[in-house]
Scaffold this active site. Sequence first.
Site, PDB file in Angstrom:
ATOM      1  NE  ARG A  80      -3.601   2.321  -4.535  1.00  0.00           N
ATOM      2  CZ  ARG A  80      -3.869   1.905  -3.302  1.00  0.00           C
ATOM      3  NH1 ARG A  80      -3.066   1.033  -2.707  1.00  0.00           N
ATOM      4  NH2 ARG A  80      -4.918   2.346  -2.656  1.00  0.00           N
ATOM      5  CE  LYS A 110      -3.147  -4.041  -3.351  1.00  0.00           C
ATOM      6  NZ  LYS A 110      -3.654  -4.961  -2.350  1.00  0.00           N
ATOM      7  CG  ASP A 138      -2.019  -1.043   1.123  1.00  0.00           C
ATOM      8  OD1 ASP A 138      -2.263  -1.546   0.012  1.00  0.00           O
ATOM      9  OD2 ASP A 138      -2.622  -1.370   2.159  1.00  0.00           O
TER      10      ASP A 138
END
Length: 432
Positions: free
Chosen positions: A348, A344, A317
Amino acid sequence: MSSTTNLDYKNASLKGTITVPGDKSISHRSVMFGSIAQGKTTVSGFLLGEDCLSTIDCFRKLGVDIHVEGTNVTILSPGMDNWEEPKEVLYTGNSGTTTRLMLGILSGSNIHTVMTGDASIGKRPMRRVTDPLRLMGAKIAGRENGQFTPLAIKGTKVKAIDYTMPVASAQVKSAILLAGLRAEGTTIVREKEVSRDHTERMLQQFGAKVEVKSGVVSFEGGQLLQATHVNVPGDISSAAFFLVAGAIVPESSIVMKNVGVNPTRAGIIEVLEKMGADLLIEVDDANAAEPTASLTIQTSKLKATTIEGDIIPRLIDEIPIIALLATQAEGTTIIRDAEELKVKETDRITAVVTELQKLGANIEATEDGMIIHGSTKLHGGNLQSYGDHRIGMMSAIAALISSSPIEIDDTDCIAVSYPTFFDDLKKLMKNS
Ligand code: S3P
């Protein structure tokens, strides 16, 4: 609804102490476990982010009484076997963790439910969870044979499996373990690369016996969870934005208290240290259910690094903000083995590369990551968050080092994980 934010932070430096909000992964699990266990579970330090509020909302629809007072939550549950069959669809909002973990929990329940989420959730792959759950006997129906929401789950008597994970994903592992709660036999999950272990830790906190040995988690079905108290530490994934800001914004010095430093989550600390950041870690209690530390970061000269292999699940993350960090480091940073980024809240890899290029960064996308040549001076521009909280926060931190203002389209999404992000940022700027 979306909001455009114009950020003009020229010559800012960040100084002072903040306490980042509660860990998102642990907050979700506290409500889930507290709803499975019969009786009263109390939670402190809960994250009032939109994702965790979606989890609360789903369990309220199952008849669990949940009270929120500040960051304290009280869960009064009749126990999983006495949940009500909800009259409404369970809405999981933007939250992958809510959707995937609840699929596991509901599969072994005795009720029928239908679950759906927002537009982003509607595009995220669910077969990685519905496939192993179906091997356990789960009855799940959904779009494209259970790949996408909305999903209907007819709770049933499931059986244990021995499952080798094809992807490093704590959401998949947790869904299987949670279905395993009501399964006949011993559920075994084998991981090639260890993903975050909050589920294993919390099962033990709630009195269950779980065996964890070199990437293999074994868990006997039929165990009842005992209601308890859960103390949620600060979220290292939220702290990450200010760890990077402290490292790259000139003349900064930031202290963050009570940050969760569970080793399966703390990859960003290893990366900052390898890149030469000035970071002090003072561990509070290494033996707590979830260890915490005070982190102090100061501006420093940074060098490039390679991020690959088994560290990836420990910082998955944090990659958007690590990419910004790498634009300020001398040399070429390579991030690989991170294709999970494509599934995600948004893709990303594309989002980070597109937005940082708009600011003049020398960054290129690869199949499974990105390559960043630093260091580069960044300029301003109009950026998009893609409705993804972590892309929105990366862009806001970029505005602290850009030579001209940055405008970000849709910053409302930041409330998914860090509703007080701009308050903390302002607090640190005021002290400089
Ligand atoms: C989470 C696991 C990770 C992470 C997500 C939260 C969890 O996803 O990206 O933000 O709480 O288990 P994956 O397990 O799918 O990688």
